[in-house]
Design a protein around this motif. Sequence first.
Motif, PDB file in Angstrom:
ATOM      1  N   PRO A 122       8.395  -2.357   2.658  1.00  0.00           N
ATOM      2  CA  PRO A 122       9.625  -2.047   3.409  1.00  0.00           C
ATOM      3  C   PRO A 122      10.353  -0.811   2.866  1.00  0.00           C
ATOM      4  O   PRO A 122      10.974  -0.076   3.632  1.00  0.00           O
ATOM      5  CB  PRO A 122      10.481  -3.301   3.240  1.00  0.00           C
ATOM      6  CG  PRO A 122       9.495  -4.397   2.983  1.00  0.00           C
ATOM      7  CD  PRO A 122       8.392  -3.747   2.190  1.00  0.00           C
ATOM      8  N   ALA A 123      10.258  -0.564   1.569  1.00  0.00           N
ATOM      9  CA  ALA A 123      10.937   0.587   0.964  1.00  0.00           C
ATOM     10  C   ALA A 123      10.107   1.861   1.039  1.00  0.00           C
ATOM     11  O   ALA A 123      10.652   2.958   1.135  1.00  0.00           O
ATOM     12  CB  ALA A 123      11.275   0.286  -0.494  1.00  0.00           C
ATOM     13  N   THR A 124       8.776   1.747   0.992  1.00  0.00           N
ATOM     14  CA  THR A 124       7.937   2.951   0.992  1.00  0.00           C
ATOM     15  C   THR A 124       7.561   3.388   2.400  1.00  0.00           C
ATOM     16  O   THR A 124       7.328   4.566   2.634  1.00  0.00           O
ATOM     17  CB  THR A 124       6.620   2.729   0.211  1.00  0.00           C
ATOM     18  OG1 THR A 124       5.809   1.781   0.915  1.00  0.00           O
ATOM     19  CG2 THR A 124       6.881   2.286  -1.217  1.00  0.00           C
ATOM     20  N   GLY A 125       7.441   2.423   3.310  1.00  0.00           N
ATOM     21  CA  GLY A 125       7.010   2.723   4.670  1.00  0.00           C
ATOM     22  C   GLY A 125       5.533   3.051   4.778  1.00  0.00           C
ATOM     23  O   GLY A 125       5.051   3.449   5.833  1.00  0.00           O
ATOM     24  N   ILE A 126       4.781   2.867   3.689  1.00  0.00           N
ATOM     25  CA  ILE A 126       3.338   3.161   3.696  1.00  0.00           C
ATOM     26  C   ILE A 126       2.571   1.843   3.726  1.00  0.00           C
ATOM     27  O   ILE A 126       2.647   1.064   2.783  1.00  0.00           O
ATOM     28  CB  ILE A 126       2.912   3.961   2.447  1.00  0.00           C
ATOM     29  CG1 ILE A 126       3.700   5.263   2.330  1.00  0.00           C
ATOM     30  CG2 ILE A 126       1.409   4.238   2.486  1.00  0.00           C
ATOM     31  CD1 ILE A 126       3.455   6.004   1.017  1.00  0.00           C
ATOM     32  N   PRO A 127       1.844   1.563   4.808  1.00  0.00           N
ATOM     33  CA  PRO A 127       1.038   0.345   4.816  1.00  0.00           C
ATOM     34  C   PRO A 127      -0.079   0.451   3.782  1.00  0.00           C
ATOM     35  O   PRO A 127      -0.609   1.533   3.550  1.00  0.00           O
ATOM     36  CB  PRO A 127       0.459   0.272   6.224  1.00  0.00           C
ATOM     37  CG  PRO A 127       0.905   1.489   6.943  1.00  0.00           C
ATOM     38  CD  PRO A 127       1.724   2.335   6.022  1.00  0.00           C
ATOM     39  N   ALA A 128      -0.402  -0.672   3.162  1.00  0.00           N
ATOM     40  CA  ALA A 128      -1.436  -0.682   2.129  1.00  0.00           C
ATOM     41  C   ALA A 128      -2.760  -1.182   2.686  1.00  0.00           C
ATOM     42  O   ALA A 128      -2.792  -2.029   3.576  1.00  0.00           O
ATOM     43  CB  ALA A 128      -1.007  -1.566   0.968  1.00  0.00           C
ATOM     44  N   VAL A 129      -3.840  -0.657   2.120  1.00  0.00           N
ATOM     45  CA  VAL A 129      -5.184  -1.131   2.416  1.00  0.00           C
ATOM     46  C   VAL A 129      -5.531  -2.172   1.356  1.00  0.00           C
ATOM     47  O   VAL A 129      -5.448  -1.889   0.163  1.00  0.00           O
ATOM     48  CB  VAL A 129      -6.202   0.025   2.374  1.00  0.00           C
ATOM     49  CG1 VAL A 129      -7.623  -0.494   2.547  1.00  0.00           C
ATOM     50  CG2 VAL A 129      -5.859   1.074   3.416  1.00  0.00           C
TER      51      VAL A 129
END
Length: 164
Positions: A122-129
Amino acid sequence: MSFEPVWGPGSRAIILGSWPSPKSWEQGFYYSHPQNRFWPLLAALAGEKTPGSIPEKKALVLRHGLALWDVLEACDIEGASDASIKNPVAVDLPGLLEKVPVRAVFCNGAASHKLYGKLLEPATGIPAVKLPSTSPANASFSMERLRRIWGQALAPWLDAGNNG
């Protein structure tokens, strides 16, 4: 408190674990359990020999445009059991991302992926693989299967590290 992140100005992707194992704490660095396949796997994907020392491990990560950290700054845990994690406190990944041009997040295992999604995405906005864990507890994944899955995910990022 967790280990310090490994990063450099060329880090374009970060690999996140959950929390260091007792063996890693004893050795003072990430993935130090002798049966953890992280270092042999990363070296194979990068076309290098498996690093032995901490400086060699850091250099391998940085040479290939990667960064390395854990999702958690602190937690209560029994041994190396991610399933037992309680009271998780996230690292300041958004703060690190202000200094480092990371564009992709990879999680080493389901626990780090779940914790990342809840505490950091939620803070980074980068979805993780989510990648299969390199832990010896993940015996259902052979080294060859790990190489195939991790290789497909990391190939564009490893190449980026080599080219620039």
